[in-house]
Write a protein that holds these residues in place. Structure first.
Motif, PDB file in Angstrom:
ATOM      1  N   UNK A   1      -6.083  60.373  17.310  1.00 29.29           N
ATOM      2  CA  UNK A   1      -6.267  59.074  17.963  1.00 29.29           C
ATOM      3  C   UNK A   1      -5.305  58.884  19.137  1.00 29.29           C
TER       4      UNK A   1
ATOM      5  N   UNK B   1      -4.650  60.774  21.387  1.00 26.81           N
ATOM      6  CA  UNK B   1      -5.302  61.298  22.603  1.00 26.81           C
ATOM      7  C   UNK B   1      -6.671  60.651  22.777  1.00 26.81           C
ATOM      8  N   UNK B   2      -6.787  59.377  22.433  1.00 28.80           N
ATOM      9  CA  UNK B   2      -8.079  58.674  22.453  1.00 28.80           C
ATOM     10  C   UNK B   2      -8.754  58.737  23.819  1.00 28.80           C
TER      11      UNK B   2
ATOM     12  N   UNK C   1      -0.018  61.870  11.485  1.00 26.37           N
ATOM     13  CA  UNK C   1      -1.090  61.634  12.450  1.00 26.37           C
ATOM     14  C   UNK C   1      -0.468  61.258  13.784  1.00 26.37           C
ATOM     15  N   UNK C   2      -0.971  61.846  14.843  1.00 22.96           N
ATOM     16  CA  UNK C   2      -0.499  61.498  16.187  1.00 22.96           C
ATOM     17  C   UNK C   2      -1.313  60.291  16.653  1.00 22.96           C
ATOM     18  N   UNK C   3      -0.678  59.100  16.649  1.00 22.90           N
ATOM     19  CA  UNK C   3      -1.408  57.871  16.974  1.00 22.90           C
ATOM     20  C   UNK C   3      -0.787  57.144  18.169  1.00 22.90           C
ATOM     21  N   UNK C   4      -1.562  56.213  18.722  1.00 24.06           N
ATOM     22  CA  UNK C   4      -1.094  55.424  19.863  1.00 24.06           C
ATOM     23  C   UNK C   4       0.203  54.694  19.555  1.00 24.06           C
ATOM     24  N   UNK C   5       0.281  54.096  18.365  1.00 27.35           N
ATOM     25  CA  UNK C   5       1.412  53.226  18.057  1.00 27.35           C
ATOM     26  C   UNK C   5       2.695  53.964  17.707  1.00 27.35           C
ATOM     27  N   UNK C   6       2.604  55.265  17.393  1.00 25.51           N
ATOM     28  CA  UNK C   6       3.781  56.010  16.955  1.00 25.51           C
ATOM     29  C   UNK C   6       4.863  56.027  18.030  1.00 25.51           C
ATOM     30  N   UNK C   7       6.100  55.788  17.604  1.00 26.77           N
ATOM     31  CA  UNK C   7       7.212  55.851  18.546  1.00 26.77           C
ATOM     32  C   UNK C   7       7.571  57.312  18.800  1.00 26.77           C
ATOM     33  N   UNK C   8       7.613  57.699  20.071  1.00 29.18           N
ATOM     34  CA  UNK C   8       7.823  59.111  20.403  1.00 29.18           C
ATOM     35  C   UNK C   8       9.207  59.386  20.985  1.00 29.18           C
ATOM     36  N   UNK C   9      10.066  58.340  21.026  1.00 31.43           N
ATOM     37  CA  UNK C   9      11.356  58.491  21.707  1.00 31.43           C
ATOM     38  C   UNK C   9      12.138  59.704  21.218  1.00 31.43           C
TER      39      UNK C   9
ATOM     40  N   UNK D   1       1.404  56.530   5.599  1.00 34.17           N
ATOM     41  CA  UNK D   1       1.490  57.966   5.837  1.00 34.17           C
ATOM     42  C   UNK D   1       2.528  58.552   4.888  1.00 34.17           C
TER      43      UNK D   1
ATOM     44  N   UNK E   1       8.037  47.919  20.841  1.00 32.61           N
ATOM     45  CA  UNK E   1       7.345  49.129  21.279  1.00 32.61           C
ATOM     46  C   UNK E   1       5.947  49.287  20.682  1.00 32.61           C
TER      47      UNK E   1
ATOM     48  N   UNK F   1       2.683  49.377  22.948  1.00 29.88           N
ATOM     49  CA  UNK F   1       1.840  50.572  23.053  1.00 29.88           C
ATOM     50  C   UNK F   1       0.372  50.232  22.832  1.00 29.88           C
ATOM     51  N   UNK F   2       0.114  49.294  21.918  1.00 28.38           N
ATOM     52  CA  UNK F   2      -1.277  48.892  21.700  1.00 28.38           C
ATOM     53  C   UNK F   2      -1.828  48.161  22.928  1.00 28.38           C
TER      54      UNK F   2
ATOM     55  N   UNK G   1       6.116  56.451  27.760  1.00 30.02           N
ATOM     56  CA  UNK G   1       7.573  56.529  27.903  1.00 30.02           C
ATOM     57  C   UNK G   1       7.968  56.729  29.369  1.00 30.02           C
TER      58      UNK G   1
END
Lengths: 453, 252
Positions: free
Chosen positions: A97, A99-100, A337-345, B24, B54, B58-59, B232
């Motif tokens: 998701x 990479x939607x 799961x790689x999702x839109x909302x996940x924090x990637x910092x 998860x 954040x 992001x949404x 980011x």
């Protein structure tokens, strides 16, 4: 309302010394006599008489960052822009998701209305069909009468997600298989809308190695039969060039990426001090970089680091995307799961400290060796060296190579080896850095001449 | 009609915000992990911007990108298809000229006489000789546009950006600049006479043409760089550029 009246009154007041109409006329005259734009060559003028080679920037780092100064380019403003296309290759592929926005492989095409030769162009590291270099090549070839199809690099996230066979980008023989699959599909599409007389292939930078391996694959399978293959500014040795470029990053960031924030802030500051009269910080201004360079705001080390950062970011995008898609658990946890909302910092912090070499040593070599245990790391490295295909190159007269004596991707001695490798079909220029002189009329002339001879 | 559109957009945003909290399992630590001593000291430091909301941001970022893809860009493309370039440039110039009201007010609030002066002359020249602002004659005689807004005015007088906010429709911003936008809008509404604001043509222009022109004039395309870290990077770059602009103008 009172504000508006104030504005108008002040305006009348400002102009009270001159009669109103006279001042307006003066302004109009001034507007009409504004300094004229420099006259650019039209595409037709390039071929009437061979243009002299006059690339003005002798500093290879500056050449790489700045490219051809605006006044020296060719005027392609009358040409149509390439049309964006989307191709779905693997219908059942699971795309997370996060990479939607990925709906298929994105490429562009610019097709002649009349029957013409079709040229496929493969982008360099991390670039796609919208990159400046791609558009420059598309313009020069379309105006010379060719149809063009612009393909993203197999290292670009869009390609990895939609067209990679094994999510391990960077190995020329594997990338060539992925590219060839894409090309054959596109070729069927193109045949529906225009008549193709024959096909050619061009790649620049890393895309040049991809082009050579794709040409070799086609020579075995004979589906597209490229009549000409041109490698523009290729590395001689992928593994060595990747490290040469990555090392540029440390030139003004001795502590590596930890210095990035400081470096970017001070570079933005320098750039914004260039045009005092211009209020807006307009980074799309074509002249900004060249002005910054000529005013000594950007020294060699700073320019080198800019190139290094760009390359590192391309590596970050490639490595992280491949990791998520391949579920390798290299930087991103494999069970998440790689999702839109996940924090990637946190992942970004790690990814920025992952060099191309780390990926090569820790993931790429491991996984290719897991698939074929007889393969050694040395063999994988050797595959990325053009000399590995020396026999193939000498046997095939349709393959040409264009490079510059000061290409920053080449380590000392590599330029000579590259020139020797391609023998007669070599086009070289004394300066221009890595792809810096490509938009110059004289370079365009030589490329088109090679393709048409 | 406009209000119902606003409400439905708001609802769409809100529903998308609270619909995604699937459980998860605990993550299996990756090979290169941020708790590793080699990374621990640095992780979370790079391109850091204060962004406490954040997840919500992001949404909204995704919502904006979808809106762009399915509504705004198709509209802009039809706009490009049906109007010649000089008409589009004229329309852009017209709105930029109207915006000089905001530039002027904020130049005054920053006590920047030079900017206020230039903006005033620009507005006068372009409104008259530039045919209601459709031609930007002032720029061609060397009077460049002095872009100002209340967010920059607050920054000028020392206000920090505060938390990063992604605004629905409008994109990257922060607490300071969001307040700035509201104040600028209020000032503008205050200045433009009521009988003009309530006229049919004005509504068509302000709510129909202006948003189209705004999107047309902005060359940013979501996900065109292709990076999985686009959110980011955009967050960092937009914050940096804004800060640099304010810093630069303070020195003048």
């Amino acid at each position: 309302m009172p504000h508006l009246r104030l504005v108008i009154q002040s305006h009348m007041h400002l102009k009270h010394s001159l009669p109103y109409i006279t001042s307006l006329c003066l302004l109009l005259v001034a507007a009409c006599t504004a300094p004229p734009q420099p006259k650019l060559l039209t595409p037709q003028q390039i071929y009437s008489s061979p243009p002299a080679y006059n690339y003005p920037i002798n500093n290879p780092y500056a050449a790489t960052v700045i490219g051809v100064p605006p006044g020296m380019k060719v005027d392609y403003s009358a040409l149509p822009t390439p049309i964006d296309k989307t191709l779905v290759l693997f219908k059942d592929r699971f795309i997370p998701e996060g990479f939607w926005y990925e709906h298929g492989l994105q490429y562009s095409e610019l097709l002649q209305p009349k029957p013409a030769a079709l040229i496929y162009i493969i982008a360099g590291t991390g670039a796609d069909s919208h990159s400046g270099t791609m558009l420059t090549i598309a313009d020069m070839l379309y105006s010379a009468g060719f149809s063009v199809v612009l393909l993203p690099s197999p290292t670009h996230p869009n390609f990895i997600i939609n067209a990679s066979g094994n999510f391990l980008p960077g190995r020329p023989s594997q990338d060539a298989q992925d590219i060839y699959r894409v090309m054959k599909r596109i070729d069927q599409q193109v045949a529906l809308s225009t008549k193709v007389s024959h096909r050619m292939l061009i790649g620049y930078s890393l895309g040049a190695i991809d082009a050579l391996y794709t040409a070799k694959l086609d020579n075995e399978q004979k589906s597209l039969n490229f009549s000409k293959v041109l490698l523009i500014n290729p590395p001689l040795d992928l593994y060595s060039s990747m490290q040469t470029i990555d090392n540029l990053l440390y030139r003004s960031m001795p502590n590596g990426i930890s210095d990035a924030d400081r470096f970017i802030k001070s570079t933005v500051q320098r750039l914004s001090s260039v045009e005092q009269s211009n209020d807006a910080l307009d980074f799309t201004n074509e002249r900004l970089l060249i002005d910054a360079y000529t005013e000594y705001k950007l020294g060699d080390n700073r320019l080198a680091t800019i190139i290094g950062i760009n390359f590192r970011l391309a590596a970050v995008n490639m490595i992280f995307t491949a990791d998520v898609m391949g579920r390798d658990g290299y930087i991103f946890p494999k069970n998440q799961e790689f999702t839109t909302g996940a924090s990637l910092n946190n992942y970004l912090g790690v990814a920025l400290r992952t060099r191309f070499k780390d990926y090569f040593d820790q993931i790429y070599t491991e996984k290719y060796r897991a698939a074929d245990s007889s393969l050694t790391k040395q063999e994988l490295i050797a595959e990325g060296n053009l000399e590995f295909l020396a026999k193939y190159i000498t046997q095939h007269k349709e393959i040409g190579m264009l490079t510059n004596a000061d290409d920053i991707m080449l380590a000392p001695g590599e330029y000579d080896r590259l020139v020797r490798l391609f023998g007669k079909n070599v086009i070289t220029f004394p300066n221009g850095g890595h792809l810096g002189n490509l938009a110059l009329p004289a370079v365009t002339y030589r490329i088109v001449k090679f393709l048409k001879q | 009609m406009l209000n119902s559109l606003h409400i439905s957009i708001l609802l769409a945003v809100l529903s998308s915000l609270f619909s995604c909290s699937a459980e998860q399992e605990p993550p299996i630590p990756p090979t290169r992990h941020f708790t590793d001593p080699a990374f621990k000291a640095y992780a979370d430091q790079e391109f850091a911007v204060y962004d406490p909301a954040e997840g919500v941001n992001k949404q909204i970022y995704k919502f904006n990108a979808e809106l762009d893809e399915y509504i705004l860009l198709p509209v802009v493309n039809s706009y490009i298809f049906i109007t010649p370039k000089f008409v589009r440039t004229g329309i852009s110039n017209f709105f930029l000229n109207v915006g000089e009201v905001t530039n002027f007010a904020n130049s005054v609030l920053q006590i920047n006489i030079r900017k206020a002066d230039i903006t005033l002359i620009r507005f006068a020249v372009n409104t008259t000789a530039g045919l209601l602002g459709t031609f930007d004659i002032a720029t061609s005689i060397g009077l460049n546009r002095q872009t100002e807004d209340f967010g920059k005015t607050l920054g000028h007088w020392g206000a920090g950006p505060g938390a990063y906010i992604v605004l629905p429709l409008l994109g990257p911003s922060n607490v300071r600049d969001t307040v700035g936008k509201i104040v600028d809008y209020g000032t503008f509404v205050f200045i433009i006479p009521k009988h003009i604001q309530n006229s049919g043509p004005y509504e068509v222009v302000a709510y129909g043409l202006q948003p189209i022109d705004l999107r047309y004039s902005n060359s940013f395309r979501y996900y065109s760089y292709g990076s999985p870290f686009e959110y980011e990077f955009v967050r960092y770059i937009s914050t940096q550029l804004r800060t640099a602009q304010i810093e630069k103008e303070k020195k003048e």
